[in-house]
Design a protein around this motif. Sequence first.
Motif, PDB file in Angstrom:
ATOM      1  N   LEU A 102       0.828  -1.207   0.000  1.00  0.00           N
ATOM      2  CA  LEU A 102       0.000   0.000   0.000  1.00  0.00           C
ATOM      3  C   LEU A 102       0.860   1.254   0.000  1.00  0.00           C
ATOM      4  O   LEU A 102       0.548   2.251  -0.662  1.00  0.00           O
ATOM      5  CB  LEU A 102      -0.929  -0.004   1.220  1.00  0.00           C
ATOM      6  N   CYS A 103       1.956   1.183   0.750  1.00  0.00           N
ATOM      7  CA  CYS A 103       2.888   2.301   0.810  1.00  0.00           C
ATOM      8  C   CYS A 103       3.493   2.571  -0.566  1.00  0.00           C
ATOM      9  O   CYS A 103       3.723   3.727  -0.944  1.00  0.00           O
ATOM     10  CB  CYS A 103       3.984   2.007   1.835  1.00  0.00           C
ATOM     11  N   ALA A 104       3.759   1.505  -1.327  1.00  0.00           N
ATOM     12  CA  ALA A 104       4.289   1.671  -2.682  1.00  0.00           C
ATOM     13  C   ALA A 104       3.260   2.344  -3.593  1.00  0.00           C
ATOM     14  O   ALA A 104       3.620   3.093  -4.508  1.00  0.00           O
ATOM     15  CB  ALA A 104       4.692   0.315  -3.256  1.00  0.00           C
ATOM     16  N   LEU A 105       1.958   2.083  -3.336  1.00  0.00           N
ATOM     17  CA  LEU A 105       0.902   2.716  -4.122  1.00  0.00           C
ATOM     18  C   LEU A 105       0.745   4.190  -3.771  1.00  0.00           C
ATOM     19  O   LEU A 105       0.372   5.006  -4.620  1.00  0.00           O
ATOM     20  CB  LEU A 105      -0.431   1.997  -3.883  1.00  0.00           C
ATOM     21  N   PHE A 106       1.006   4.519  -2.502  1.00  0.00           N
ATOM     22  CA  PHE A 106       0.843   5.898  -2.030  1.00  0.00           C
ATOM     23  C   PHE A 106       2.145   6.371  -1.378  1.00  0.00           C
ATOM     24  O   PHE A 106       2.223   6.567  -0.159  1.00  0.00           O
ATOM     25  CB  PHE A 106      -0.303   5.980  -1.017  1.00  0.00           C
ATOM     26  N   PRO A 107       3.212   6.552  -2.175  1.00  0.00           N
ATOM     27  CA  PRO A 107       4.538   6.884  -1.621  1.00  0.00           C
ATOM     28  C   PRO A 107       4.580   8.206  -0.872  1.00  0.00           C
ATOM     29  O   PRO A 107       5.437   8.410  -0.020  1.00  0.00           O
ATOM     30  CB  PRO A 107       5.433   6.933  -2.874  1.00  0.00           C
ATOM     31  N   GLY A 108       3.638   9.091  -1.159  1.00  0.00           N
ATOM     32  CA  GLY A 108       3.617  10.368  -0.449  1.00  0.00           C
ATOM     33  C   GLY A 108       3.259  10.225   1.019  1.00  0.00           C
ATOM     34  O   GLY A 108       3.455  11.166   1.806  1.00  0.00           O
ATOM     35  N   TYR A 109       2.739   9.069   1.401  1.00  0.00           N
ATOM     36  CA  TYR A 109       2.345   8.817   2.793  1.00  0.00           C
ATOM     37  C   TYR A 109       3.262   7.783   3.439  1.00  0.00           C
ATOM     38  O   TYR A 109       2.872   7.113   4.401  1.00  0.00           O
ATOM     39  CB  TYR A 109       0.892   8.336   2.851  1.00  0.00           C
ATOM     40  N   GLY A 110       4.474   7.671   2.915  1.00  0.00           N
ATOM     41  CA  GLY A 110       5.409   6.668   3.416  1.00  0.00           C
ATOM     42  C   GLY A 110       5.684   6.781   4.895  1.00  0.00           C
ATOM     43  O   GLY A 110       5.781   5.766   5.599  1.00  0.00           O
ATOM     44  N   PHE A 111       5.801   8.001   5.396  1.00  0.00           N
ATOM     45  CA  PHE A 111       6.070   8.192   6.830  1.00  0.00           C
ATOM     46  C   PHE A 111       4.967   7.586   7.684  1.00  0.00           C
ATOM     47  O   PHE A 111       5.243   6.895   8.679  1.00  0.00           O
ATOM     48  CB  PHE A 111       6.216   9.690   7.122  1.00  0.00           C
ATOM     49  N   TRP A 112       3.718   7.832   7.295  1.00  0.00           N
ATOM     50  CA  TRP A 112       2.591   7.360   8.103  1.00  0.00           C
ATOM     51  C   TRP A 112       2.436   5.849   8.013  1.00  0.00           C
ATOM     52  O   TRP A 112       2.078   5.202   9.003  1.00  0.00           O
ATOM     53  CB  TRP A 112       1.318   8.074   7.675  1.00  0.00           C
ATOM     54  N   PHE A 113       2.713   5.277   6.837  1.00  0.00           N
ATOM     55  CA  PHE A 113       2.697   3.819   6.729  1.00  0.00           C
ATOM     56  C   PHE A 113       3.791   3.216   7.613  1.00  0.00           C
ATOM     57  O   PHE A 113       3.591   2.165   8.226  1.00  0.00           O
ATOM     58  CB  PHE A 113       2.900   3.386   5.274  1.00  0.00           C
ATOM     59  N   TRP A 114       4.951   3.864   7.667  1.00  0.00           N
ATOM     60  CA  TRP A 114       6.050   3.394   8.513  1.00  0.00           C
ATOM     61  C   TRP A 114       5.635   3.414   9.982  1.00  0.00           C
ATOM     62  O   TRP A 114       5.894   2.459  10.725  1.00  0.00           O
ATOM     63  CB  TRP A 114       7.277   4.275   8.294  1.00  0.00           C
ATOM     64  N   VAL A 115       4.978   4.504  10.403  1.00  0.00           N
ATOM     65  CA  VAL A 115       4.526   4.616  11.799  1.00  0.00           C
ATOM     66  C   VAL A 115       3.532   3.522  12.135  1.00  0.00           C
ATOM     67  O   VAL A 115       3.610   2.886  13.192  1.00  0.00           O
ATOM     68  CB  VAL A 115       3.893   6.010  12.052  1.00  0.00           C
ATOM     69  N   VAL A 116       2.586   3.282  11.220  1.00  0.00           N
ATOM     70  CA  VAL A 116       1.583   2.230  11.453  1.00  0.00           C
ATOM     71  C   VAL A 116       2.247   0.850  11.474  1.00  0.00           C
ATOM     72  O   VAL A 116       1.983   0.034  12.365  1.00  0.00           O
ATOM     73  CB  VAL A 116       0.482   2.278  10.377  1.00  0.00           C
ATOM     74  N   GLY A 117       3.126   0.603  10.497  1.00  0.00           N
ATOM     75  CA  GLY A 117       3.738  -0.718  10.372  1.00  0.00           C
ATOM     76  C   GLY A 117       4.679  -1.068  11.498  1.00  0.00           C
ATOM     77  O   GLY A 117       4.614  -2.176  12.055  1.00  0.00           O
ATOM     78  N   PHE A 118       5.561  -0.145  11.842  1.00  0.00           N
ATOM     79  CA  PHE A 118       6.564  -0.443  12.865  1.00  0.00           C
ATOM     80  C   PHE A 118       6.148   0.009  14.264  1.00  0.00           C
ATOM     81  O   PHE A 118       6.710  -0.472  15.253  1.00  0.00           O
ATOM     82  CB  PHE A 118       7.900   0.207  12.491  1.00  0.00           C
ATOM     83  N   GLY A 119       5.179   0.908  14.338  1.00  0.00           N
ATOM     84  CA  GLY A 119       4.758   1.413  15.636  1.00  0.00           C
ATOM     85  C   GLY A 119       3.443   0.832  16.111  1.00  0.00           C
ATOM     86  O   GLY A 119       3.396  -0.051  16.965  1.00  0.00           O
ATOM     87  N   VAL A 120       2.360   1.305  15.514  1.00  0.00           N
ATOM     88  CA  VAL A 120       1.012   0.936  15.960  1.00  0.00           C
ATOM     89  C   VAL A 120       0.777  -0.568  15.884  1.00  0.00           C
ATOM     90  O   VAL A 120       0.261  -1.191  16.825  1.00  0.00           O
ATOM     91  CB  VAL A 120      -0.048   1.684  15.127  1.00  0.00           C
ATOM     92  N   THR A 121       1.161  -1.173  14.761  1.00  0.00           N
ATOM     93  CA  THR A 121       0.929  -2.616  14.569  1.00  0.00           C
ATOM     94  C   THR A 121       1.653  -3.447  15.620  1.00  0.00           C
ATOM     95  O   THR A 121       1.107  -4.426  16.138  1.00  0.00           O
ATOM     96  CB  THR A 121       1.388  -3.042  13.162  1.00  0.00           C
ATOM     97  N   HIS A 122       2.884  -3.047  15.954  1.00  0.00           N
ATOM     98  CA  HIS A 122       3.640  -3.785  16.972  1.00  0.00           C
ATOM     99  C   HIS A 122       2.997  -3.667  18.347  1.00  0.00           C
ATOM    100  O   HIS A 122       2.965  -4.631  19.115  1.00  0.00           O
ATOM    101  CB  HIS A 122       5.080  -3.284  17.035  1.00  0.00           C
ATOM    102  N   VAL A 123       2.516  -2.478  18.674  1.00  0.00           N
ATOM    103  CA  VAL A 123       1.870  -2.286  19.976  1.00  0.00           C
ATOM    104  C   VAL A 123       0.618  -3.154  20.073  1.00  0.00           C
ATOM    105  O   VAL A 123       0.397  -3.836  21.085  1.00  0.00           O
ATOM    106  CB  VAL A 123       1.509  -0.798  20.184  1.00  0.00           C
TER     107      VAL A 123
END
Length: 202
Positions: free
Chosen positions: A168-189
């Motif tokens: 999804l991040c590859a489809l919407f590269p302009g939102y890469g930061f937020w995908f990173w936060v969700v993937g490595f932050g929120v999802t892990h919690v």
Amino acid sequence: MSDTDYLKDIGEIKNLMNRSSRFISLSGISGVFAGIYAIIGALIGYFFLFPEQGEYLTLHSWNFKMLLVLLASVAMLSISTAALITTQKAKKNNEKIWDPTTRRLLINFLIPLVSGGIYILIKLNSQHYGLTASLMLLFYGLALVNASKYTVGNIKYLGYIEIVLGLLCALFPGYGFWFWVVGFGVTHVIYGSIMYLQEKKK
């Protein structure tokens, strides 16, 4: 001996074989900490290191180097915390922390992760920054799925989620930061909390 006793014995043998072939000392709380570290790191990067509107990060800029240091710090904190908590849990359960299963787990986890890290560095050196977050999520997800057969729990599903987020991040590269936060932050919690609650029920 009744059929019930036979089934019980077979179940116990299967459980012993499963315990001997899988690394079982992973703790959900370490996932929670990893997510918290990622979110804190993302906030620091967002408010202090990200360029102003109209400006761009370059490979040799001070901000970019500090972002790499920040990412490395988050990774080291997560690994150190996981190692500490896992060691304590293993000792409590009288389990070995280092054995052939652990080695297989690490090898299967590190091969996609290290390969991905090297590939990302090559792309960054070529000044291709746009898909960095997507690639990080994809290779991390692949590493989790690849290592999941050597540990208990449903860590492979976390890997699937990371892969989907990476695509999804590859489809919407302009939102890469937020995908990173969700993937490595929120999802892990969230995943770590679910694992921890399941551990408490046992």
